[in-house]
Design a protein around this motif. Structure first.
Motif: not given
Ligand SMILES: Nc1ncnc2c1ncn2[C@@H]1O[C@H](COP(=O)(O)OP(=O)(O)OP(=O)(O)O)[C@@H](O)[C@H]1O
Ligand SMILES: [Mg+2]
Length: 172
Positions: A3, A38, A40-42, A44-45, A100, A133, A165-166
């Motif tokens: 998004d 940083p 958990g900011t999404g 990987t998502h 990562d 990260n 977000r976690r």
């Molecule tokens: N846009 C979004 N809408 C809904 N949930 C989201 C969104 N982005 C991330 N999440 C949820 O937030 C959590 C963290 O997201 P993600 O694993 O992508 O973070 P990350 O930045 O890759 O973290 P890390 O640095 O630890 O790898 C996951 O549970 C994911 O499903």
């Protein structure tokens, strides 16, 4: 779903550039994305969202996803495994998601592996989705100048901000 506006713009660009095929455009050469921010900011998502965005645009593609820690483990030389062949599969894959980057412990061997992988994708302009990260300056320290320089040229940078977000998400 992706998004983030930069990610949907990237998917549009790649989809437009795709070579026409009988069942839709195929993926072509194009820019890569470096998704940084940083924990958990999404990141990987959004990276998986970028793959899905291409698929929903009808782009036919073969893709692979791997974390850098798994990359090191999978390609470590050991009897009976052709690490070079597995390396080539990832290096040549039309779309690669490298999750990562810079997070795993490094050694001279992993540095060389990362260099070879990034250099191959750089030389052939193969679209690569990278998450990390590390802030830009630390990426250079962690991966070395040769990798950082290639990433600077081949990627568009997407910086994610916000809280983990976690921690803040309500339990599903
Ligand atoms: N846009 C979004 N809408 C809904 N949930 C989201 C969104 N982005 C991330 N999440 C949820 O937030 C959590 C963290 O997201 P993600 O694993 O992508 O973070 P990350 O930045 O890759 O973290 P890390 O640095 O630890 O790898 C996951 O549970 C994911 O499903
Ligand atoms: Mg992640």
């Amino acid at each position: 779903m992706a998004d983030h506006s930069q990610i949907t713009a990237w998917a549009d660009q790649i989809a437009r550039a795709g070579r026409p095929g009988p069942t839709g455009p195929g993926i072509a050469e194009g820019p890569s994305l470096l998704i940084a921010g940083p924990t958990g900011t999404g990141k990987t998502h959004q990276a998986y969202g970028a793959v899905r965005a291409l698929l929903t645009r009808g782009v036919r593609l073969r893709w692979e996803a791997i974390t850098s820690a798994d990359l090191h483990a999978r390609l470590r030389p050991r009897a009976g495994r052709d690490g070079e062949r597995e390396f080539q599969t990832l290096a040549r894959c039309p779309l690669l998601l490298l999750d990562d980057l810079g997070a795993a412990k490094t050694s001279k061997w992993t540095e060389e592996l990362t260099y070879r992988l990034i250099n191959h994708r750089y030389e052939h302009m193969l679209p690569t989705l990278i998450t990390t990260n590390l802030p830009t300056a630390e990426l250079r320290t962690a991966l070395g100048d040769r990798v950082a320089s290639r990433l600077a040229e081949m990627t568009e940078r997407v910086i994610l901000t916000g809280s983990d977000r976690r921690r803040t998400a309500p339990a599903a």
